[in-house]
Design a protein around this motif. Structure first.
Motif, PDB file in Angstrom:
ATOM      1  N   ASN A  19      -9.347  15.161   6.270  1.00  0.00           N
ATOM      2  CA  ASN A  19     -10.503  16.122   6.202  1.00  0.00           C
ATOM      3  C   ASN A  19      -9.397  17.354   6.265  1.00  0.00           C
ATOM      4  O   ASN A  19      -8.684  17.836   7.345  1.00  0.00           O
ATOM      5  CB  ASN A  19     -11.083  16.264   7.511  1.00  0.00           C
ATOM      6  N   ASN A  20      -9.693  18.214   5.132  1.00  0.00           N
ATOM      7  CA  ASN A  20      -8.804  19.477   4.822  1.00  0.00           C
ATOM      8  C   ASN A  20      -9.928  20.423   4.743  1.00  0.00           C
ATOM      9  O   ASN A  20      -9.433  21.645   3.924  1.00  0.00           O
ATOM     10  CB  ASN A  20      -7.814  19.225   3.794  1.00  0.00           C
ATOM     11  N   ILE A  21     -11.066  20.359   5.034  1.00  0.00           N
ATOM     12  CA  ILE A  21     -12.113  21.282   4.944  1.00  0.00           C
ATOM     13  C   ILE A  21     -11.648  22.557   5.658  1.00  0.00           C
ATOM     14  O   ILE A  21     -11.233  22.483   6.781  1.00  0.00           O
ATOM     15  CB  ILE A  21     -13.483  20.818   5.361  1.00  0.00           C
ATOM     16  N   TYR A  31      -7.874  28.080  -3.167  1.00  0.00           N
ATOM     17  CA  TYR A  31      -8.186  26.801  -2.416  1.00  0.00           C
ATOM     18  C   TYR A  31      -9.501  26.213  -3.075  1.00  0.00           C
ATOM     19  O   TYR A  31     -10.326  26.871  -3.576  1.00  0.00           O
ATOM     20  CB  TYR A  31      -8.534  27.207  -0.892  1.00  0.00           C
ATOM     21  N   GLU A  45     -14.354  22.572  -3.352  1.00  0.00           N
ATOM     22  CA  GLU A  45     -14.926  21.493  -2.648  1.00  0.00           C
ATOM     23  C   GLU A  45     -14.561  21.242  -1.413  1.00  0.00           C
ATOM     24  O   GLU A  45     -15.225  20.452  -0.609  1.00  0.00           O
ATOM     25  CB  GLU A  45     -14.736  20.121  -3.633  1.00  0.00           C
ATOM     26  N   GLN A  46     -13.487  21.979  -0.855  1.00  0.00           N
ATOM     27  CA  GLN A  46     -12.967  21.787   0.408  1.00  0.00           C
ATOM     28  C   GLN A  46     -13.286  23.015   1.386  1.00  0.00           C
ATOM     29  O   GLN A  46     -12.754  23.383   2.300  1.00  0.00           O
ATOM     30  CB  GLN A  46     -11.652  21.589   0.747  1.00  0.00           C
ATOM     31  N   GLU A  69     -16.473  25.678   3.321  1.00  0.00           N
ATOM     32  CA  GLU A  69     -17.708  26.002   3.682  1.00  0.00           C
ATOM     33  C   GLU A  69     -17.557  27.234   4.396  1.00  0.00           C
ATOM     34  O   GLU A  69     -16.603  27.632   5.178  1.00  0.00           O
ATOM     35  CB  GLU A  69     -18.028  24.989   4.865  1.00  0.00           C
ATOM     36  N   GLN A 113     -21.312  25.515  -1.228  1.00  0.00           N
ATOM     37  CA  GLN A 113     -20.365  26.140  -0.339  1.00  0.00           C
ATOM     38  C   GLN A 113     -20.842  27.065   0.863  1.00  0.00           C
ATOM     39  O   GLN A 113     -20.380  27.357   1.967  1.00  0.00           O
ATOM     40  CB  GLN A 113     -18.959  26.461  -0.587  1.00  0.00           C
ATOM     41  N   GLY A 146     -15.121  21.740   9.465  1.00  0.00           N
ATOM     42  CA  GLY A 146     -13.808  21.928   9.007  1.00  0.00           C
ATOM     43  C   GLY A 146     -12.604  21.482   9.958  1.00  0.00           C
ATOM     44  O   GLY A 146     -12.500  21.858  11.383  1.00  0.00           O
ATOM     45  N   LYS A 147     -11.317  21.223   9.704  1.00  0.00           N
ATOM     46  CA  LYS A 147     -10.235  20.891  10.394  1.00  0.00           C
ATOM     47  C   LYS A 147      -9.556  22.403  10.775  1.00  0.00           C
ATOM     48  O   LYS A 147      -8.999  22.525  11.424  1.00  0.00           O
ATOM     49  CB  LYS A 147      -9.126  20.222   9.475  1.00  0.00           C
TER      50      LYS A 147
END
Length: 334
Positions: free
Chosen positions: A2-4, A30, A33-34, A36, A61, A85-86
């Motif tokens: 998880n690199n969101i 960035y 797709e990663q 939000e 997103q 996210g992380k």
């Protein structure tokens, strides 16, 4: 893995700025797709929700979340409860972010070089009016705001500081630290950073990473903002039994010293020197910014930022330390 990155944006009546804010974040380096992006709308009375809905239909997103509480800090906490996210970034709707903004902040967090990291701010006018341009000039000058993230934009080296604008954290950091304190309608970021530092955390400013911030465009709005910021600093002093920075004491000292000018020639001289500095700096700034007609507004902006902040600080001190209870129910609007 998880690199969101979850971006939280509280917003209220931001129809003139929210599109620029979202465009700048979506144009970042960035991977889309990663990302939000949660826009916490505080029941706006303008077309802000409509604009965000349009973005959400175009970009998966972007999500519009209703902040039924209206107060910014409660919207931030609602966003924290929803993020996946992380990494978590808190952004301001009144800003445009550089193309490398997300990548730079996440890089520092990944390398464990900071527990909270952010960039500097360049304050710009909200419109092309004389007053808006003058207020932005005053908010960019050290005489108005001191040596802060608004004026530290020359270095190419990271700086360990007490606080930064907005902020970026690992989610695990906020899980351990807790949410924003909802008693703080203003300065909730500073209060969170005090808790972070007390827990051994490291706060880092990246002076080269410059965000464009669009300032208030009337002296009335500037007065309200300065008063509430001063008031919040007294609340912080009450909660944590400490002062975020000694430069915060300058405005309330200015206010307290005014009556003494009638009895002390030395104090009157010092106030005269202060006014002279305000006029000189305003003159220099008005010439450099090609806003000669804004000169008197720049002078007034300096005075408003200092004295309104000082009155707010003293009122907050009285409410929190003498009466024992401060205001916690202000609705923040621009």
């Amino acid at each position: 893995m998880n690199n969101i990155v979850s971006i939280i944006i509280p917003a209220y009546n931001e129809e003139g700025f929210i599109a620029r804010c979202l465009d700048s974040l979506l144009a970042n380096d960035y991977p889309l797709e990663q990302l939000e992006i949660l826009v916490l709308d505080g029941m706006s009375q303008d077309s802000t929700p409509v604009i965000v809905e349009e973005y959400s239909r175009k970009y998966n997103q972007v999500k519009l979340i209703e902040n039924e509480y209206r107060v910014q800090v409660k919207g931030l906490n609602k966003g924290l409860r929803l993020v996946q996210g992380k990494y978590i970034l808190r952004c301001d709707a009144h800003c445009e972010y550089p193309k490398n903004y997300i990548l730079e902040l996440v890089g520092f967090l990944e390398r464990n070089e900071a527990d909270n990291v952010g960039g500097a701010i360049e304050t710009l006018p909200s419109d092309n009016s004389i007053s808006a341009r003058a207020i932005a000039c005053a908010m960019n000058h050290p005489f108005g705001v001191g040596l802060s993230f608004r004026t530290r934009k020359a270095s190419d080296k990271p700086v360990v500081v007490d606080t930064i604008p907005f902020g970026a954290w690992r989610k695990e950091t906020l899980d351990k630290l807790g949410a924003f304190d909802e008693d703080f309608v203003r300065a909730q970021d500073l209060e969170l950073n005090i808790r972070l530092k007390k827990s051994g955390g490291r706060i880092v400013l990246l002076p080269w990473l410059i965000t464009k911030y669009y300032a208030r465009n009337t002296l009335r709005k500037l007065t309200r903002l300065s008063y509430q910021m001063g008031y919040a600093k007294s609340q912080i002093a009450k909660k944590h039994r400490c002062i975020g920075s000694y430069r915060q004491l300058f405005p309330p000292t200015l206010v307290l010293g005014l009556p003494v000018t009638f009895f002390s020639g030395l104090v009157a001289f010092l106030y005269g020197l202060y006014l002279l500095m305000a006029v000189v700096f305003a003159g220099i700034v008005s010439v450099r910014s090609n806003n000669i007609l804004g000169f008197p507004v720049i002078v007034l902006s300096f005075l408003i930022m200092h004295f309104s902040y000082g009155v707010g600080y003293l009122k907050g001190f009285f409410d929190n330390f003498v009466i024992g209870r401060g205001h916690t129910d202000w609705t923040v609007t621009r």
